[in-house]
Scaffold this motif. Structure first.
Motif, PDB file in Angstrom:
ATOM      1  N   ALA A 267       8.481   2.952   0.074  1.00  0.00           N
ATOM      2  CA  ALA A 267       7.921   2.077  -0.968  1.00  0.00           C
ATOM      3  C   ALA A 267       6.807   2.791  -1.724  1.00  0.00           C
ATOM      4  O   ALA A 267       6.709   2.687  -2.954  1.00  0.00           O
ATOM      5  N   ILE A 268       5.973   3.531  -1.008  1.00  0.00           N
ATOM      6  CA  ILE A 268       4.897   4.288  -1.649  1.00  0.00           C
ATOM      7  C   ILE A 268       5.484   5.332  -2.602  1.00  0.00           C
ATOM      8  O   ILE A 268       5.017   5.491  -3.734  1.00  0.00           O
ATOM      9  N   LEU A 269       6.521   6.027  -2.171  1.00  0.00           N
ATOM     10  CA  LEU A 269       7.160   7.022  -3.048  1.00  0.00           C
ATOM     11  C   LEU A 269       7.709   6.357  -4.303  1.00  0.00           C
ATOM     12  O   LEU A 269       7.589   6.903  -5.405  1.00  0.00           O
ATOM     13  N   THR A 270       8.294   5.179  -4.154  1.00  0.00           N
ATOM     14  CA  THR A 270       8.811   4.443  -5.312  1.00  0.00           C
ATOM     15  C   THR A 270       7.685   4.132  -6.284  1.00  0.00           C
ATOM     16  O   THR A 270       7.839   4.295  -7.502  1.00  0.00           O
ATOM     17  N   MET A 271       6.563   3.685  -5.766  1.00  0.00           N
ATOM     18  CA  MET A 271       5.419   3.370  -6.620  1.00  0.00           C
ATOM     19  C   MET A 271       4.942   4.611  -7.376  1.00  0.00           C
ATOM     20  O   MET A 271       4.596   4.535  -8.556  1.00  0.00           O
ATOM     21  N   LEU A 272       4.958   5.755  -6.708  1.00  0.00           N
ATOM     22  CA  LEU A 272       4.453   6.981  -7.319  1.00  0.00           C
ATOM     23  C   LEU A 272       5.438   7.611  -8.296  1.00  0.00           C
ATOM     24  O   LEU A 272       5.076   8.539  -9.021  1.00  0.00           O
ATOM     25  N   LEU A 273       6.671   7.103  -8.334  1.00  0.00           N
ATOM     26  CA  LEU A 273       7.619   7.585  -9.344  1.00  0.00           C
ATOM     27  C   LEU A 273       7.120   7.262 -10.748  1.00  0.00           C
ATOM     28  O   LEU A 273       7.400   7.983 -11.697  1.00  0.00           O
ATOM     29  N   GLU A 274       6.378   6.159 -10.861  1.00  0.00           N
ATOM     30  CA  GLU A 274       5.878   5.719 -12.173  1.00  0.00           C
ATOM     31  C   GLU A 274       4.759   6.614 -12.680  1.00  0.00           C
ATOM     32  O   GLU A 274       4.772   7.032 -13.822  1.00  0.00           O
ATOM     33  N   ASP A 275       3.765   6.869 -11.818  1.00  0.00           N
ATOM     34  CA  ASP A 275       2.592   7.636 -12.247  1.00  0.00           C
ATOM     35  C   ASP A 275       1.710   7.906 -11.031  1.00  0.00           C
ATOM     36  O   ASP A 275       1.890   7.308  -9.973  1.00  0.00           O
ATOM     37  N   ASP A 276       0.734   8.783 -11.200  1.00  0.00           N
ATOM     38  CA  ASP A 276      -0.264   9.008 -10.158  1.00  0.00           C
ATOM     39  C   ASP A 276      -1.015   7.698  -9.932  1.00  0.00           C
ATOM     40  O   ASP A 276      -1.171   6.899 -10.858  1.00  0.00           O
ATOM     41  N   MET A 277      -1.462   7.494  -8.705  1.00  0.00           N
ATOM     42  CA  MET A 277      -2.181   6.265  -8.385  1.00  0.00           C
ATOM     43  C   MET A 277      -3.362   6.562  -7.479  1.00  0.00           C
ATOM     44  O   MET A 277      -3.289   7.450  -6.627  1.00  0.00           O
ATOM     45  N   ALA A 278      -4.421   5.773  -7.641  1.00  0.00           N
ATOM     46  CA  ALA A 278      -5.554   5.837  -6.725  1.00  0.00           C
ATOM     47  C   ALA A 278      -5.111   5.270  -5.378  1.00  0.00           C
ATOM     48  O   ALA A 278      -4.259   4.367  -5.329  1.00  0.00           O
ATOM     49  N   VAL A 279      -5.666   5.775  -4.304  1.00  0.00           N
ATOM     50  CA  VAL A 279      -5.313   5.315  -2.965  1.00  0.00           C
ATOM     51  C   VAL A 279      -5.471   3.804  -2.847  1.00  0.00           C
ATOM     52  O   VAL A 279      -4.619   3.118  -2.278  1.00  0.00           O
ATOM     53  N   THR A 280      -6.548   3.259  -3.401  1.00  0.00           N
ATOM     54  CA  THR A 280      -6.769   1.806  -3.311  1.00  0.00           C
ATOM     55  C   THR A 280      -5.668   1.035  -4.032  1.00  0.00           C
ATOM     56  O   THR A 280      -5.274  -0.040  -3.578  1.00  0.00           O
ATOM     57  N   ASP A 281      -5.147   1.575  -5.135  1.00  0.00           N
ATOM     58  CA  ASP A 281      -4.050   0.917  -5.851  1.00  0.00           C
ATOM     59  C   ASP A 281      -2.747   1.011  -5.063  1.00  0.00           C
ATOM     60  O   ASP A 281      -1.941   0.084  -5.081  1.00  0.00           O
ATOM     61  N   VAL A 282      -2.546   2.138  -4.389  1.00  0.00           N
ATOM     62  CA  VAL A 282      -1.363   2.285  -3.536  1.00  0.00           C
ATOM     63  C   VAL A 282      -1.405   1.234  -2.430  1.00  0.00           C
ATOM     64  O   VAL A 282      -0.405   0.608  -2.100  1.00  0.00           O
TER      65      VAL A 282
ATOM     66  N   GLU B  65      -2.867  -1.693  -2.347  1.00  0.00           N
ATOM     67  CA  GLU B  65      -2.957  -3.089  -2.780  1.00  0.00           C
ATOM     68  C   GLU B  65      -1.765  -3.974  -2.406  1.00  0.00           C
ATOM     69  O   GLU B  65      -1.953  -5.065  -1.878  1.00  0.00           O
ATOM     70  N   PRO B  66      -0.513  -3.554  -2.650  1.00  0.00           N
ATOM     71  CA  PRO B  66       0.603  -4.470  -2.373  1.00  0.00           C
ATOM     72  C   PRO B  66       0.962  -4.636  -0.888  1.00  0.00           C
ATOM     73  O   PRO B  66       1.764  -5.488  -0.541  1.00  0.00           O
ATOM     74  N   PHE B  67       0.367  -3.848  -0.032  1.00  0.00           N
ATOM     75  CA  PHE B  67       0.741  -3.874   1.381  1.00  0.00           C
ATOM     76  C   PHE B  67      -0.199  -4.771   2.189  1.00  0.00           C
ATOM     77  O   PHE B  67      -1.399  -4.785   1.950  1.00  0.00           O
ATOM     78  N   GLU B  68       0.379  -5.477   3.117  1.00  0.00           N
ATOM     79  CA  GLU B  68      -0.409  -6.350   3.983  1.00  0.00           C
ATOM     80  C   GLU B  68      -0.831  -5.569   5.227  1.00  0.00           C
ATOM     81  O   GLU B  68      -0.412  -5.865   6.342  1.00  0.00           O
ATOM     82  N   MET B  69      -1.634  -4.551   4.976  1.00  0.00           N
ATOM     83  CA  MET B  69      -2.176  -3.729   6.060  1.00  0.00           C
ATOM     84  C   MET B  69      -3.502  -3.168   5.590  1.00  0.00           C
ATOM     85  O   MET B  69      -3.816  -3.207   4.398  1.00  0.00           O
ATOM     86  N   SER B  70      -4.260  -2.659   6.518  1.00  0.00           N
ATOM     87  CA  SER B  70      -5.583  -2.118   6.180  1.00  0.00           C
ATOM     88  C   SER B  70      -5.461  -0.843   5.347  1.00  0.00           C
ATOM     89  O   SER B  70      -4.420  -0.169   5.356  1.00  0.00           O
ATOM     90  N   LEU B  71      -6.545  -0.521   4.669  1.00  0.00           N
ATOM     91  CA  LEU B  71      -6.596   0.729   3.910  1.00  0.00           C
ATOM     92  C   LEU B  71      -6.429   1.917   4.852  1.00  0.00           C
ATOM     93  O   LEU B  71      -5.772   2.898   4.505  1.00  0.00           O
ATOM     94  N   ALA B  72      -6.971   1.799   6.059  1.00  0.00           N
ATOM     95  CA  ALA B  72      -6.826   2.881   7.045  1.00  0.00           C
ATOM     96  C   ALA B  72      -5.360   3.092   7.419  1.00  0.00           C
ATOM     97  O   ALA B  72      -4.900   4.237   7.561  1.00  0.00           O
ATOM     98  N   ALA B  73      -4.608   2.005   7.568  1.00  0.00           N
ATOM     99  CA  ALA B  73      -3.178   2.116   7.905  1.00  0.00           C
ATOM    100  C   ALA B  73      -2.409   2.772   6.753  1.00  0.00           C
ATOM    101  O   ALA B  73      -1.559   3.636   6.980  1.00  0.00           O
ATOM    102  N   VAL B  74      -2.701   2.369   5.527  1.00  0.00           N
ATOM    103  CA  VAL B  74      -2.048   2.987   4.362  1.00  0.00           C
ATOM    104  C   VAL B  74      -2.426   4.454   4.286  1.00  0.00           C
ATOM    105  O   VAL B  74      -1.579   5.307   3.996  1.00  0.00           O
TER     106      VAL B  74
END
Length: 111
Positions: free
Chosen positions: A19-34, A36-45
């Motif tokens: 899912a993360i790779l799919t998101m990055l197909l669009e453009d570079d993203m900040a870690v916090t934006d990556v 955002e859509p996941f129901e897990m901690s920032l540390a887990a992402v």
């Protein structure tokens, strides 16, 4: 199988990382934006991002105070070449890969 290929296939085995790779197909993203859509901690992402980085599928760089993630599609070429050895797979087509990921995640195709 070489270690790099092991890392790529292990990274692709997880649906969150795909899912993360799919998101990055669009453009570079900040870690916090990556994260955002996941129901897990920032540390887990961040752990998922570290696995993708170690596999060479993404790169991360600091821009000011923000860490950015960028897709590195060339990392998939070795996996594609390895699969082609079986004669059942065609050369890597990133558009087809994006459609596959979108379908797997139940998303509308990117335009």
């Amino acid at each position: 199988m070489d270690t790099r290929l092991d890392l790529v296939f292990a990274a692709l085995a997880d649906p969150t990382r795909r899912a993360i790779l799919t998101m990055l197909l669009e453009d570079d993203m900040a870690v916090t934006d990556v994260a955002e859509p996941f129901e897990m901690s920032l540390a887990a992402v961040s752990k998922h991002l570290a696995i993708l980085t170690r596999a060479g599928l993404i790169s991360q760089e600091k821009r000011g105070r923000v860490k950015w993630c960028k897709l590195e599609p060339d990392a998939l070429k070795d996996a594609s070449v390895w699969m082609q050895a079986f004669g059942q797979f065609e050369e890597l087509d990133l558009d087809a890969f994006e459609r596959f990921l979108d379908a797997e995640l139940g998303q509308e195709p990117a335009r």
